[in-house]
Motif scaffolding. Structure first.
Motif, PDB file in Angstrom:
ATOM      1  N   ALA A 291       0.848  -1.375  -0.077  1.00  0.00           N
ATOM      2  CA  ALA A 291      -0.022  -0.007   0.018  1.00  0.00           C
ATOM      3  C   ALA A 291       0.965   1.192  -0.034  1.00  0.00           C
ATOM      4  O   ALA A 291       1.975   1.123   0.437  1.00  0.00           O
ATOM      5  CB  ALA A 291      -0.865  -0.015   1.351  1.00  0.00           C
ATOM      6  N   ALA A 292       0.445   2.196  -0.468  1.00  0.00           N
ATOM      7  CA  ALA A 292       0.874   3.578  -0.777  1.00  0.00           C
ATOM      8  C   ALA A 292       0.677   4.346   0.680  1.00  0.00           C
ATOM      9  O   ALA A 292       1.556   5.262   1.148  1.00  0.00           O
ATOM     10  CB  ALA A 292       0.415   4.415  -1.708  1.00  0.00           C
ATOM     11  N   LEU A 293      -0.500   4.090   1.193  1.00  0.00           N
ATOM     12  CA  LEU A 293      -1.089   4.751   2.456  1.00  0.00           C
ATOM     13  C   LEU A 293      -1.996   3.855   3.314  1.00  0.00           C
ATOM     14  O   LEU A 293      -2.810   2.972   2.534  1.00  0.00           O
ATOM     15  CB  LEU A 293      -1.703   5.866   2.318  1.00  0.00           C
ATOM     16  CG  LEU A 293      -2.375   6.889   3.305  1.00  0.00           C
ATOM     17  CD1 LEU A 293      -0.986   7.189   4.165  1.00  0.00           C
ATOM     18  CD2 LEU A 293      -3.045   8.064   2.780  1.00  0.00           C
ATOM     19  N   VAL A 294      -1.649   3.800   4.568  1.00  0.00           N
ATOM     20  CA  VAL A 294      -2.603   3.012   5.420  1.00  0.00           C
ATOM     21  C   VAL A 294      -3.592   3.945   6.319  1.00  0.00           C
ATOM     22  O   VAL A 294      -2.577   4.792   7.000  1.00  0.00           O
ATOM     23  CB  VAL A 294      -1.896   1.747   6.287  1.00  0.00           C
ATOM     24  CG1 VAL A 294      -2.840   1.276   7.442  1.00  0.00           C
ATOM     25  CG2 VAL A 294      -1.352   0.787   5.142  1.00  0.00           C
ATOM     26  N   LEU A 295      -4.577   3.731   6.401  1.00  0.00           N
ATOM     27  CA  LEU A 295      -5.519   4.474   7.232  1.00  0.00           C
ATOM     28  C   LEU A 295      -6.078   3.428   8.238  1.00  0.00           C
ATOM     29  O   LEU A 295      -6.750   2.726   8.152  1.00  0.00           O
ATOM     30  CB  LEU A 295      -6.616   5.360   6.840  1.00  0.00           C
ATOM     31  CG  LEU A 295      -6.155   6.609   5.714  1.00  0.00           C
ATOM     32  CD1 LEU A 295      -6.125   5.788   4.120  1.00  0.00           C
ATOM     33  CD2 LEU A 295      -6.900   7.861   6.015  1.00  0.00           C
ATOM     34  N   THR A 296      -6.029   3.658   9.573  1.00  0.00           N
ATOM     35  CA  THR A 296      -6.417   2.684  10.602  1.00  0.00           C
ATOM     36  C   THR A 296      -6.652   3.414  12.078  1.00  0.00           C
ATOM     37  O   THR A 296      -6.195   4.332  12.460  1.00  0.00           O
ATOM     38  CB  THR A 296      -5.379   1.579  10.632  1.00  0.00           C
ATOM     39  OG1 THR A 296      -5.800   0.587  11.441  1.00  0.00           O
ATOM     40  CG2 THR A 296      -3.978   2.210  11.147  1.00  0.00           C
ATOM     41  N   ASP A 297      -7.638   2.660  12.670  1.00  0.00           N
ATOM     42  CA  ASP A 297      -7.460   2.911  14.266  1.00  0.00           C
ATOM     43  C   ASP A 297      -7.040   1.676  14.924  1.00  0.00           C
ATOM     44  O   ASP A 297      -7.204   1.625  16.396  1.00  0.00           O
ATOM     45  CB  ASP A 297      -8.895   3.321  14.530  1.00  0.00           C
ATOM     46  CG  ASP A 297      -9.889   2.239  14.229  1.00  0.00           C
ATOM     47  OD1 ASP A 297      -9.660   1.069  13.887  1.00  0.00           O
ATOM     48  OD2 ASP A 297     -11.179   2.445  14.534  1.00  0.00           O
ATOM     49  N   SER A 298      -6.352   0.887  14.241  1.00  0.00           N
ATOM     50  CA  SER A 298      -5.713  -0.554  14.748  1.00  0.00           C
ATOM     51  C   SER A 298      -4.509  -0.023  15.571  1.00  0.00           C
ATOM     52  O   SER A 298      -3.427   0.254  14.805  1.00  0.00           O
ATOM     53  CB  SER A 298      -5.683  -1.555  13.915  1.00  0.00           C
ATOM     54  OG  SER A 298      -4.561  -2.517  14.219  1.00  0.00           O
ATOM     55  N   GLY A 299      -4.189  -0.483  16.905  1.00  0.00           N
ATOM     56  CA  GLY A 299      -2.693  -0.564  17.373  1.00  0.00           C
ATOM     57  C   GLY A 299      -1.566  -1.161  16.765  1.00  0.00           C
ATOM     58  O   GLY A 299      -0.429  -0.679  16.356  1.00  0.00           O
ATOM     59  N   GLY A 300      -2.124  -2.460  16.219  1.00  0.00           N
ATOM     60  CA  GLY A 300      -1.059  -3.467  15.643  1.00  0.00           C
ATOM     61  C   GLY A 300      -0.601  -2.856  14.253  1.00  0.00           C
ATOM     62  O   GLY A 300       0.660  -2.975  13.925  1.00  0.00           O
ATOM     63  N   LEU A 301      -1.424  -2.299  13.417  1.00  0.00           N
ATOM     64  CA  LEU A 301      -1.218  -1.991  12.076  1.00  0.00           C
ATOM     65  C   LEU A 301      -0.281  -0.736  12.239  1.00  0.00           C
ATOM     66  O   LEU A 301       0.661  -0.432  11.462  1.00  0.00           O
ATOM     67  CB  LEU A 301      -2.449  -1.416  11.292  1.00  0.00           C
ATOM     68  CG  LEU A 301      -2.674  -2.494  10.380  1.00  0.00           C
ATOM     69  CD1 LEU A 301      -3.981  -2.292   9.615  1.00  0.00           C
ATOM     70  CD2 LEU A 301      -1.613  -2.999   9.341  1.00  0.00           C
ATOM     71  N   GLN A 302      -0.576   0.230  13.350  1.00  0.00           N
ATOM     72  CA  GLN A 302       0.596   1.307  13.566  1.00  0.00           C
ATOM     73  C   GLN A 302       2.067   0.845  13.596  1.00  0.00           C
ATOM     74  O   GLN A 302       2.959   1.175  13.025  1.00  0.00           O
ATOM     75  CB  GLN A 302       0.248   2.252  14.826  1.00  0.00           C
ATOM     76  CG  GLN A 302      -1.022   2.870  14.783  1.00  0.00           C
ATOM     77  CD  GLN A 302      -1.526   3.561  16.105  1.00  0.00           C
ATOM     78  OE1 GLN A 302      -0.540   4.153  16.660  1.00  0.00           O
ATOM     79  NE2 GLN A 302      -2.693   3.127  16.804  1.00  0.00           N
ATOM     80  N   GLU A 303       2.081  -0.286  14.343  1.00  0.00           N
ATOM     81  CA  GLU A 303       3.577  -0.900  14.469  1.00  0.00           C
ATOM     82  C   GLU A 303       4.117  -1.727  13.335  1.00  0.00           C
ATOM     83  O   GLU A 303       5.099  -1.395  13.075  1.00  0.00           O
ATOM     84  CB  GLU A 303       3.221  -1.758  15.844  1.00  0.00           C
ATOM     85  CG  GLU A 303       2.733  -1.169  17.107  1.00  0.00           C
ATOM     86  CD  GLU A 303       2.450  -2.434  18.120  1.00  0.00           C
ATOM     87  OE1 GLU A 303       2.790  -1.873  19.169  1.00  0.00           O
ATOM     88  OE2 GLU A 303       1.938  -3.225  17.829  1.00  0.00           O
ATOM     89  N   GLU A 304       2.979  -2.616  12.705  1.00  0.00           N
ATOM     90  CA  GLU A 304       3.538  -3.225  11.472  1.00  0.00           C
ATOM     91  C   GLU A 304       3.887  -2.230  10.452  1.00  0.00           C
ATOM     92  O   GLU A 304       5.030  -2.607   9.709  1.00  0.00           O
ATOM     93  CB  GLU A 304       2.376  -4.256  11.174  1.00  0.00           C
ATOM     94  CG  GLU A 304       2.349  -5.187  12.201  1.00  0.00           C
ATOM     95  CD  GLU A 304       1.254  -6.069  11.575  1.00  0.00           C
ATOM     96  OE1 GLU A 304       1.586  -7.619  11.732  1.00  0.00           O
ATOM     97  OE2 GLU A 304       0.006  -6.010  11.395  1.00  0.00           O
ATOM     98  N   THR A 305       3.209  -1.041  10.074  1.00  0.00           N
ATOM     99  CA  THR A 305       3.539  -0.292   9.191  1.00  0.00           C
ATOM    100  C   THR A 305       4.832   0.557   9.422  1.00  0.00           C
ATOM    101  O   THR A 305       5.548   0.699   8.312  1.00  0.00           O
ATOM    102  CB  THR A 305       2.455   0.734   8.786  1.00  0.00           C
ATOM    103  OG1 THR A 305       2.121   1.400   9.987  1.00  0.00           O
ATOM    104  CG2 THR A 305       1.222  -0.020   8.226  1.00  0.00           C
ATOM    105  N   THR A 306       4.990   0.611  10.815  1.00  0.00           N
ATOM    106  CA  THR A 306       6.580   1.329  10.934  1.00  0.00           C
ATOM    107  C   THR A 306       7.378   0.320  10.704  1.00  0.00           C
ATOM    108  O   THR A 306       8.613   0.805  10.179  1.00  0.00           O
ATOM    109  CB  THR A 306       6.235   1.470  12.578  1.00  0.00           C
ATOM    110  OG1 THR A 306       5.706   3.041  12.768  1.00  0.00           O
ATOM    111  CG2 THR A 306       7.595   1.666  13.122  1.00  0.00           C
TER     112      THR A 306
END
Length: 385
Positions: A291-306
């Motif tokens: 993905a070029a950009l992820v929009l989320t309210d998930s804690g896990g995806l904040q970490e995984e995208t980082t």
């Protein structure tokens, strides 16, 4: 002499991904015995069973079958259902992960029966006591004997709260252990990787989104009550996503609670906003890693995208994972739909200006795929004294 027994507690989807590296580490180490206890908090195939298969988790040794109802009812049901198994096994420790209702319920039950508690992902704080997860994590930390932290801010919170230093163990993040392990499997291109890709493509085709993967696209996940339970807020966010989808096709695997709210409001997605059913972990990873950009309210995806250097906007007013903002690619967008849309467009402008230059990947300390091994090493050292 029998090896010390651990109870590993699984309840909801994020728990499964965090337990899989622990199971691998326990098998590799061999000094501790363990049982997998599934509370049933997430119990349907789309949110539970499929994850056991693809993450390499064995079938649960115990299934408590507790699900449904509000927080109080679910927590009470797990308390009652788990107690007999603690009394029968008398494990050396109860290992809980994350911040779901199952985490707190099993920690409480164990501690009241004198069973030590290890909390994996301890010390995270959003400061928002309206979040059930914030209450769960604070209460669990208050009674835990081992506090395994994922990032420096978590250890700092625990020290400020007065937790004894020997209980605080900085180990890194088991979620990243799992991410790197699964990414290696995808890139290996074996039969399982090909099956994961096929599942993702089939879901896209069913949603009429097959062409989205041909160019740049974004990924959306929303499930928190603050975003999906209030009709006006959900409608505003869907309108903002529809406007963003005019520029960037968006793939939105929809959590069951979010789908129910959309159906109740009669909200149809705008062109370019493609709604999918929940996806298993590996097919979902096959999508969002590109993905070029992820929009989320998930804690896990904040970490995984980082961990993978993928730009992320968090649709919340706060985060308990500040390292993803300080060192990673995450930005806090808030919950105002107009601001979310403006920041998403700004982020796309920045990506356009950067051209083909890759987003730099800066992983936080100890996010190296060895977190579970550190946890097992500490537990074994303490329990085998």
């Amino acid at each position: 002499m029998a090896a010390p027994l651990l109870h590993l507690i699984a309840g909801a989807r994020p728990n499964f991904m965090k337990l899989a590296p622990l199971v691998r580490a326990l098998r590799a180490d061999g000094r501790l015995d363990w049982k997998l206890i599934h509370t049933g908090q997430h119990h349907d195939a789309a949110m539970s069973g499929v994850f056991f298969d693809e993450l390499g988790l064995p079938p649960p040794d115990v299934s408590l079958d507790c699900h449904g109802g509000g927080h109080a009812r679910l927590t009470a049901a797990i308390l009652q259902a788990y107690e007999p198994h603690l009394l029968a096994d008398r494990p050396a420790a109860c290992v809980v992960v994350g911040d779901v209702d199952s985490t707190l319920a099993c920690a409480l039950t164990a501690r009241k029966l004198g069973v030590p508690v290890a909390h994996v992902e301890a010390g995270l704080r959003s400061g928002d006591m309206s979040m059930p997860e914030e209450i769960n994590r604070r209460a669990t930390d208050a009674i835990a004997d081992w506090l395994f932290t994922t990032e420096p801010s978590a250890a700092a919170h625990l020290r400020r709260e007065g937790h004894p230093e020997p209980r605080i163990v900085e180990v890194g993040h088991v979620m990243v252990d799992n991410l790197l392990f699964q990414l290696d499997r995808l890139e290996a291109g074996d039969a399982e990787a090909q099956a994961a890709q096929a599942t993702a493509l089939a879901a896209l085709d069913a949603a009429g989104a097959g062409r989205a993967l041909a160019g740049r696209f974004g990924v959306v996940t929303l499930h928190r009550p603050s975003n999906v339970d209030e009709p006006a807020q959900l409608a505003a966010l869907m309108a903002a996503l529809g406007a963003l989808a005019e520029r960037l096709p968006l793939i939105f695997p929809v959590h069951p609670r979010t789908r129910d709210r959309l159906a109740a409001l009669g909200l149809a997605p705008a062109p370019g906003l493609h709604l999918l059913p929940p996806l298993p972990y590996r097919p979902f990873l096959a999508l969002w890693r590109r993905a070029a950009l992820v929009l989320t309210d998930s804690g896990g995806l904040q970490e995984e995208t980082t961990a993978l250097g993928i730009p992320c906007l968090t649709v919340r007013d706060n985060t308990e994972r500040p390292v993803t903002v300080e060192l990673g690619t995450n930005r806090i967008a808030g919950t105002d739909a107009a601001r979310v849309l403006a920041l998403a467009r700004q982020r796309l402008d920045e990506l356009d200006a950067a051209g083909a230059a890759p987003v730099p990947v800066r992983r936080p300390p100890l996010w190296d795929g060895r977190s579970a091994a550190r946890i097992v090493e500490r537990l074994a050292a303490d329990l085998l004294r």
